[in-house]
Structure formats: C-alpha cells, structure tokens
Design a protein around this motif. Structure first.
Motif, PDB file in Angstrom:
ATOM      1  N   GLN A  18     -17.473  -5.881  -7.992  1.00 46.80           N
ATOM      2  CA  GLN A  18     -16.374  -5.428  -7.141  1.00 46.80           C
ATOM      3  C   GLN A  18     -16.343  -3.903  -7.079  1.00 46.80           C
ATOM      4  OE1 GLN A  18     -13.858  -7.322  -5.416  1.00 46.80           O
ATOM      5  NE2 GLN A  18     -15.461  -8.829  -5.633  1.00 46.80           N
ATOM      6  N   ALA A  54     -19.409  -2.764  -5.075  1.00 45.04           N
ATOM      7  CA  ALA A  54     -19.254  -2.952  -3.636  1.00 45.04           C
ATOM      8  C   ALA A  54     -18.343  -1.866  -3.063  1.00 45.04           C
ATOM      9  CB  ALA A  54     -18.680  -4.335  -3.346  1.00 45.04           C
ATOM     10  N   ALA A  55     -17.241  -1.598  -3.768  1.00 44.87           N
ATOM     11  CA  ALA A  55     -16.304  -0.582  -3.286  1.00 44.87           C
ATOM     12  C   ALA A  55     -16.977   0.791  -3.245  1.00 44.87           C
ATOM     13  CB  ALA A  55     -15.066  -0.550  -4.181  1.00 44.87           C
ATOM     14  N   GLN A  65     -10.084   5.456  -5.575  1.00 50.52           N
ATOM     15  CA  GLN A  65      -9.795   4.535  -4.461  1.00 50.52           C
ATOM     16  C   GLN A  65     -10.220   3.119  -4.818  1.00 50.52           C
ATOM     17  OE1 GLN A  65     -12.048   6.663  -1.439  1.00 50.52           O
ATOM     18  NE2 GLN A  65     -10.193   6.957  -0.214  1.00 50.52           N
ATOM     19  N   LEU A 112      -7.499   0.269  -4.713  1.00 48.34           N
ATOM     20  CA  LEU A 112      -7.533  -0.653  -3.578  1.00 48.34           C
ATOM     21  C   LEU A 112      -8.208  -1.979  -3.908  1.00 48.34           C
ATOM     22  CD1 LEU A 112      -8.596   1.981  -0.902  1.00 48.34           C
ATOM     23  CD2 LEU A 112      -6.328   0.986  -1.158  1.00 48.34           C
ATOM     24  N   VAL A 113      -9.118  -1.954  -4.872  1.00 46.35           N
ATOM     25  CA  VAL A 113      -9.924  -3.156  -5.113  1.00 46.35           C
ATOM     26  C   VAL A 113      -9.696  -3.747  -6.508  1.00 46.35           C
ATOM     27  CG1 VAL A 113     -12.280  -4.055  -5.253  1.00 46.35           C
ATOM     28  CG2 VAL A 113     -11.670  -2.405  -3.466  1.00 46.35           C
ATOM     29  N   PRO A 129      -5.396  -4.384  -7.792  1.00 41.88           N
ATOM     30  CA  PRO A 129      -4.680  -5.528  -7.197  1.00 41.88           C
ATOM     31  C   PRO A 129      -5.172  -6.872  -7.742  1.00 41.88           C
ATOM     32  CG  PRO A 129      -5.361  -3.996  -5.485  1.00 41.88           C
ATOM     33  CD  PRO A 129      -6.001  -3.535  -6.761  1.00 41.88           C
ATOM     34  N   GLN A 130      -6.474  -6.961  -7.985  1.00 41.94           N
ATOM     35  CA  GLN A 130      -7.011  -8.220  -8.525  1.00 41.94           C
ATOM     36  C   GLN A 130      -6.659  -8.369  -9.996  1.00 41.94           C
ATOM     37  OE1 GLN A 130     -11.147  -9.239  -7.453  1.00 41.94           O
ATOM     38  NE2 GLN A 130     -11.101  -7.380  -6.238  1.00 41.94           N
TER      39      GLN A 130
END
Lengths: 218, 240
Positions: free
Chosen positions: A119, A122-123, A132, A136-137, A140-141
């Motif tokens: 993750q 990928a970000a 960021q 953003l990634v 939240p998860q």
C-alpha cells in the motif's frame, strides 16, 4: 439479604455526581492518551534507534508497573513536584492518560504495521510523499483495524478510573466506599457501582461496534 | 529515456544486481525475463527507487535519480508502476483509487480527475465498476484498475512487475490486452513477466536476466529462436 433502598435513595445524588466524574475522567484521559499515544507510537517506529529508545522505555515502564503504583507516584510525587501541592483530579487524569498512552501507542503501531507494505509502495509510486501516503492511504485503513483494540483499551481505562478512589477523587467508587463507611452495608454500594460501570462500558461497546460496521467497505 | 549505469544492489551480503547497464529509448517496450531470484523485479523497482540503489546511477530523462538533490516524488509522477499484487487502496472505490493521486499530487480539480478517471475506466473496459470497491472485483479487473490508476498520472514510462503472475489463467488475457493497447499507443514500457507470448509479440527487446546480470539481450525473435548463451537456452527450454 435485604436491600435497603432508603440508603440508596439517600446516596443517589452522590452516585450521580460520581458517575459524571467517572465519565469525565475517562473521556479526558482517553483523548489525552490517544494524542500522546499516537506520538509515542510514531516515535517507537522511528528507524533511528536513539529516537525510538526513550519511547520504548516509556512503554516498558507504563506497561510493566501497576497502575495503582503509577497513580500514587503521580499523586504524591509528580504533581506536588510540578505544582507545589497535589490535586486529586489533576493527578488522576495525568496518571490515567500517561498509562493509557503506553497501550494506545502499541495499538497505533500494530495497526499501522499491519497494513501491507504494498500500500505504501503503491502510494509512493504515484508520486505521493511519505506524509501524504500515511494520511491518505495507510492511516484510514489502519484506523479501521484499530477500533476493536482501542475499544478494549477504552473499556479497561473506564474500569481503571475506579483506582483513583484510592487518592480520594470523588468518582463513582469513592461514593460507594463512603456509603459502606457510613452504614456498614456492602451489597448496596458495590452492586450499584458495579451496575453503573457495566452500563457505561456496555454502551461504549455498542457504540464502537456500530462505528466498526459503518466503516466496512464491501 | 531511461539510462541504467553500473547499477548494483545488495541486500546485506547478498548481491542481487551486479553491474547492470541498459539504455531504454522513448516508446520502446522492453521485456525482462529470467528465473525467479534473478533480480529482475529488483531491477525494475530500482528504476523508480522503490529499492535504494547500492551503487551506480539511474537516469530518467537525463535526471539522476540517485542524486540526493533529485525530488524523487516528482520523478515518480512520470513513472507509473503496476504491481503483481495490484495494491489497490481497499478503502476507496475504483474511481476514487484512480482520482486520488491526480488530485493530491498533480493538484487537478475534482471534476477533471473524475472525467479522467471515467475515461480511463472506459479504456480498460470497466466503466460500470466506477463505484465498486476493489474487494468485489476479480483479479483481472483489479489489475486493469491498477493500470488505469497509474495512467491517470499521465506518466511517460510504465513499469510492470509481473502484472499477470497473481491472476487465474483465464484472466491473463484481458490484462495483456490492455498492455498491448498501451504499447501500440507508444508508451515506453518495462515489463517483467513470465508471459513469453507477450514478450515475443509486443516486446521491442527482451532482456534475459540470471544471477543479477543481464545474460543476453536481443529482439524477441532472435532471442527466442536463436539464444546465444547457454543459460538462456537452458531457461527457454524449460519455459517454452
């Protein structure tokens, strides 16, 4: 065993006040504990060993010593040292916050590290900077996974506020003990206190499972 | 467009890449093949610095990405990457997955990002999945979304790290089809894959890697039909 409702009625306003204080102590300590815990968790994850070290020591200390001992240390040691005289509520909030921060930091760390490292890759591969990608990634998860263990921690904290009766903070259990002292009755005060704690913690778990369901993506 | 000079990568004492030199021209499709553990994925990941480079240089359009002064985030916006495990963001819908980076990194407006996202989803044949969550998609669909997500940044180069290796066989075709289309449009691509048919059909050049070095490189027809090196022959005899 006969229940004396009259003394319960007499103490009802005190139990009400105590309950409010218990809730107040819990909410404030949970909020401070979470903010502190996030910083400590991030500090523990630092790649620099020297930065991570003090945070590791902090967590080891607060998880490895009894909360009651910490409360006494803060009440009779730390608070007078900083403020000149002690104050039960300040000491209670300080000790409870510091203690829960240690546990919360571990929940944050575990939550963040449980997110697959693909993750982050990928970000980052899309040009996001580390901050960021976190905001953003990852977070939240991670947050979704943190809800059940955080819920446990909040419930433990609510129950642990009862320990500050030991430093004469007038929360729920304090009034229970006062009732016992005045009337030499055992069942009425302690069953009442137990029941009120149960109502608070059970309401919280209902609230959290509702939140968890709302965050489910499928 | 991409220049790799004396690239070395070690994990502890393990030397994964030993002095790799490659130049990739604009619009070229380079396919990297080789046995597992040959360093081909690591090589690919060094091109956008997902792996730190131990020694040597990688230049993207003349910019040395190993230079500490280079803003790697800026470079990465020009270099799209597609992963074996898709790595879609599970907490966002398909369309949100595609819109996120253009809005937050390129700072384009939400409407523009949405329009771009819808257009790309149509391109990969998934227009009807815009509001679905990744968990509800098949592997092939996930990978096509991942390609669309990378394309939304309008990169000049696309890197593919075994994009079909985690897919059920019947879904490989749909992903390769999207990649073929992309190659036809002139995208510069570096593809690590085990799909020899794709390498032969779409690749302009094939690199065969083994033991952290490029053993042999050639146009696909030559490399597949007349491999010069013994190791290439041995590998091809097993996979073809």
């Amino acid at each position: 065993m006969e229940i004396r409702w009259d003394i319960l009625a007499e103490y009802a306003p005190f139990f009400a006040k105590g309950t409010l204080l218990t809730i107040g102590l819990s909410v404030v300590s949970i909020i401070i504990g979470c903010i502190l815990g996030l910083f400590i968790g991030l500090g523990k994850m630092s790649k620099n060993k020297w930065i991570a070290l003090p945070f590791n020591i902090y967590v080891t200390f607060f998880r490895g010593t009894p909360l009651l001992v910490q409360i006494l240390l803060v009440h009779f040691g730390l608070v007078p040292l900083l403020l000149g005289e002690t104050n039960g509520i300040t000491a209670a909030i300080t000790a409870l916050s510091l203690n829960s921060a240690a546990y919360v930091s571990e929940i944050f760390r575990a939550g963040i590290q449980s997110i697959d490292k693909g993750q982050m890759e990928a970000a980052r591969s899309l040009g996001m900077n580390h901050q960021q990608a976190m905001r953003l990634v990852i977070l939240p998860q991670a947050f979704k996974r943190m809800i059940p263990p955080l819920g446990n921690e909040f419930i433990v904290l609510i129950k642990d506020t009862s320990l500050v009766a030991g430093i004469a903070v007038k929360e729920l259990l304090y009034w229970g003990q006062a009732l016992q002292g005045q009337y030499y009755r055992v069942w009425e005060p302690y069953l009442t206190a137990a029941l009120i704690y149960l109502v608070i913690t059970f309401s919280l778990s209902l609230l959290l499972s509702k939140l968890e369901r709302r965050l489910t993506t499928e | 467009m991409i220049e790799v000079q004396n690239l070395k990568k070690t994990f502890g004492k393990n030397e994964v890449l030993k002095k790799i030199n490659v130049t990739i021209k604009p619009q070229e499709v380079v396919v990297v093949i080789g046995p597992s553990g040959s360093g081909k994925s690591t090589f690919l990941r060094c091109i956008n610095l997902l792996e730190t480079i131990t020694d040597g240089r990688v230049l993207i359009e003349g910019v040395d990405i190993t230079d500490k002064k280079t803003d790697i985030n800026k470079i990465r916006t020009e270099v799209g990457m597609v992963f074996q495990q898709f790595n879609l963001f599970p907490h966002k819908t398909v369309l949100q997955n595609i819109m996120l980076a253009p809005m937050k990194v390129r700072k384009i407006s939400e409407e523009k990002a949405r329009a771009k996202g819808v257009e790309l989803l149509a391109k990969v044949g998934l227009a009807d999945k815009a509001d679905a969550y990744p968990d509800s998609l098949s592997g092939g669909q996930k990978q096509r979304v991942a390609i669309a997500r990378a394309l939304a940044m309008e990169p000049k180069i696309m890197l593919f790290d075994e994009p079909t290796s985690a897919l059920d066989p019947e879904m490989v075709g749909e992903v390769l089809e999207v990649m073929k289309q992309l190659a036809k449009e002139g995208m510069t691509m570096v593809v690590v894959t085990h799909e020899m048919g794709f390498a032969r059909e779409v690749g302009d050049r094939v690199l065969f890697m083994d033991g952290g070095v490029i053993v042999e490189e050639n146009v696909p027809k030559e490399l597949f039909e007349r491999p010069k090196e013994e190791r290439t022959q041995a590998f091809l005899s097993k996979v073809l």
